[in-house]
Design an enzyme around this catalytic site. Sequence first.
Site, PDB file in Angstrom:
ATOM      1  N   ASP A  20     -22.576  44.689  15.626  1.00  0.00           N
ATOM      2  CA  ASP A  20     -21.996  43.270  15.159  1.00  0.00           C
ATOM      3  C   ASP A  20     -20.673  43.043  15.652  1.00  0.00           C
ATOM      4  OD1 ASP A  20     -22.614  40.605  14.302  1.00  0.00           O
ATOM      5  OD2 ASP A  20     -22.190  41.274  12.452  1.00  0.00           O
ATOM      6  N   ARG A  24     -16.975  37.307  17.413  1.00  0.00           N
ATOM      7  CA  ARG A  24     -15.732  37.105  16.624  1.00  0.00           C
ATOM      8  C   ARG A  24     -14.536  37.903  17.487  1.00  0.00           C
ATOM      9  NH1 ARG A  24     -17.512  39.619  11.396  1.00  0.00           N
ATOM     10  NH2 ARG A  24     -19.364  40.058  12.832  1.00  0.00           N
ATOM     11  N   ASN A  68     -32.195  36.051  17.164  1.00  0.00           N
ATOM     12  CA  ASN A  68     -31.312  35.864  18.087  1.00  0.00           C
ATOM     13  C   ASN A  68     -31.883  34.831  18.778  1.00  0.00           C
ATOM     14  OD1 ASN A  68     -29.935  39.010  18.317  1.00  0.00           O
ATOM     15  ND2 ASN A  68     -29.215  37.240  17.084  1.00  0.00           N
ATOM     16  N   ARG A 194     -24.767  43.906   5.722  1.00  0.00           N
ATOM     17  CA  ARG A 194     -26.357  43.490   5.761  1.00  0.00           C
ATOM     18  C   ARG A 194     -27.148  44.186   6.384  1.00  0.00           C
ATOM     19  NH1 ARG A 194     -23.880  38.587   6.166  1.00  0.00           N
ATOM     20  NH2 ARG A 194     -23.744  38.484   8.504  1.00  0.00           N
ATOM     21  N   SER A 196     -29.892  43.151   7.858  1.00  0.00           N
ATOM     22  CA  SER A 196     -30.674  42.055   8.604  1.00  0.00           C
ATOM     23  C   SER A 196     -31.704  42.369   9.726  1.00  0.00           C
ATOM     24  CB  SER A 196     -29.365  41.738   9.911  1.00  0.00           C
ATOM     25  OG  SER A 196     -28.237  41.275   9.527  1.00  0.00           O
ATOM     26  N   GLU A 207     -28.840  56.903   5.417  1.00  0.00           N
ATOM     27  CA  GLU A 207     -27.352  56.678   4.744  1.00  0.00           C
ATOM     28  C   GLU A 207     -26.703  55.712   5.726  1.00  0.00           C
ATOM     29  OE1 GLU A 207     -25.912  58.261   2.304  1.00  0.00           O
ATOM     30  OE2 GLU A 207     -27.653  59.705   2.084  1.00  0.00           O
TER      31      GLU A 207
HETATM   32  C1  FPP Z   1     -23.914  40.905  17.881  1.00  0.00           C
HETATM   33  O1  FPP Z   1     -22.572  40.130  18.063  1.00  0.00           O
HETATM   34  C2  FPP Z   1     -24.310  41.226  18.970  1.00  0.00           C
HETATM   35  C3  FPP Z   1     -25.607  40.855  19.460  1.00  0.00           C
HETATM   36  C4  FPP Z   1     -26.106  39.717  19.127  1.00  0.00           C
HETATM   37  C5  FPP Z   1     -26.491  41.413  20.373  1.00  0.00           C
HETATM   38  C6  FPP Z   1     -25.719  42.781  20.993  1.00  0.00           C
HETATM   39  C7  FPP Z   1     -25.554  42.808  22.332  1.00  0.00           C
HETATM   40  C8  FPP Z   1     -24.780  43.532  22.927  1.00  0.00           C
HETATM   41  C9  FPP Z   1     -23.925  44.612  22.356  1.00  0.00           C
HETATM   42  C10 FPP Z   1     -24.362  43.148  24.374  1.00  0.00           C
HETATM   43  C11 FPP Z   1     -25.478  43.345  25.281  1.00  0.00           C
HETATM   44  C12 FPP Z   1     -26.085  44.767  25.379  1.00  0.00           C
HETATM   45  C13 FPP Z   1     -27.160  44.794  25.669  1.00  0.00           C
HETATM   46  C14 FPP Z   1     -27.850  45.957  25.594  1.00  0.00           C
HETATM   47  C15 FPP Z   1     -28.028  43.538  25.755  1.00  0.00           C
HETATM   48  P1  FPP Z   1     -22.584  38.592  17.381  1.00  0.00           P
HETATM   49  O2  FPP Z   1     -22.633  37.597  18.532  1.00  0.00           O
HETATM   50  O3  FPP Z   1     -23.239  38.364  16.335  1.00  0.00           O
HETATM   51  O4  FPP Z   1     -20.976  38.569  16.886  1.00  0.00           O
HETATM   52  P2  FPP Z   1     -20.372  37.767  15.788  1.00  0.00           P
HETATM   53  O5  FPP Z   1     -21.204  38.121  14.305  1.00  0.00           O
HETATM   54  O6  FPP Z   1     -18.874  38.044  15.738  1.00  0.00           O
HETATM   55  O7  FPP Z   1     -20.714  36.359  16.075  1.00  0.00           O
END
Ligand code: FPP
Length: 252
Positions: A20, A24, A68, A194, A196, A207
């Site tokens: 996550d 940000r 998502n 969380r 999630s 853990e």
């Molecule tokens: C959370 O950041 C991350 C995701 C929604 C997806 C994870 C994706 C990657 C690490 C990059 C792509 C990698 C692959 C393997 C597809 P967020 O956008 O929720 O961050 P925020 O909470 O700061 O808005």
Amino acid sequence: MDESQLRPERMPRHVAIIMDGNGRWAESRGASRVEGHRAGLESCREVLRSASDLGIENLTLYAFSLENWSRPKAEVRDLMHLLETYLDEEIEEVDRNGVRVLAIGRNDRLPPSVRARVDAAVERTQHNRAMTLVFALSYGGRAEIVDAAKGIARDVAAGRVDPDRIDEKTFASYLYAPEVPDPDLLIRTGAEMRVSNFLLWQIAYTEIYTTAVMWPDFRRKHLVEAIVDYQKRERRFGMTSAQVSEAAQRDG
Ligand code: FPP
């Protein structure tokens, strides 16, 4: 973090990560969200290499949740595109290093171009045993439990399963990747506390480690920090501390 603090005999067999903070991280730099995801991809690469190096047998990455899908269309498209890039660019090395790729989730919702690459990666690496990399894609923990319940219901209706004999082990065998052990350690980056909807069944005794580090900044040293923290904990699985010590002495 000094890696000499790691205890090789207490390495977690399975580390699962909620990655996550990409958005940000990007916003704090005045960059677009996709830049955050792109930087996050680099963290995926480093964490996979480090995990393999440290002898972690199973790594699960929460790459895209069912929730998502409701993000803005352009962001979903960018994430799918990044996933394709990752699979195209990394599969060679992943395979060479003996990593088996698995995907968990409702992947029938993925665009055909992504699904084809995921299926190809799973197929190509199916006999690898050095390590298992599980991508949670279009994944939801409740949906996984519902899908398992549907599978059991079908087998009960067909007379293959006796409902009175269903126990936790039977149920778990209907989950998406029953061959992968439950996570020992769940890491969540990005300063949130969380779960999630991630691996709800499997994290019963896992853990949990959270960090304020945003995913694009997460590096090998952060993974080591999380593991060292995990190794200091006593996992009791509902027993008393004295029982745990006795069991540890008995098992040598
Ligand atoms: C959370 O950041 C991350 C995701 C929604 C997806 C994870 C994706 C990657 C690490 C990059 C792509 C990698 C692959 C393997 C597809 P967020 O956008 O929720 O961050 P925020 O909470 O700061 O808005």
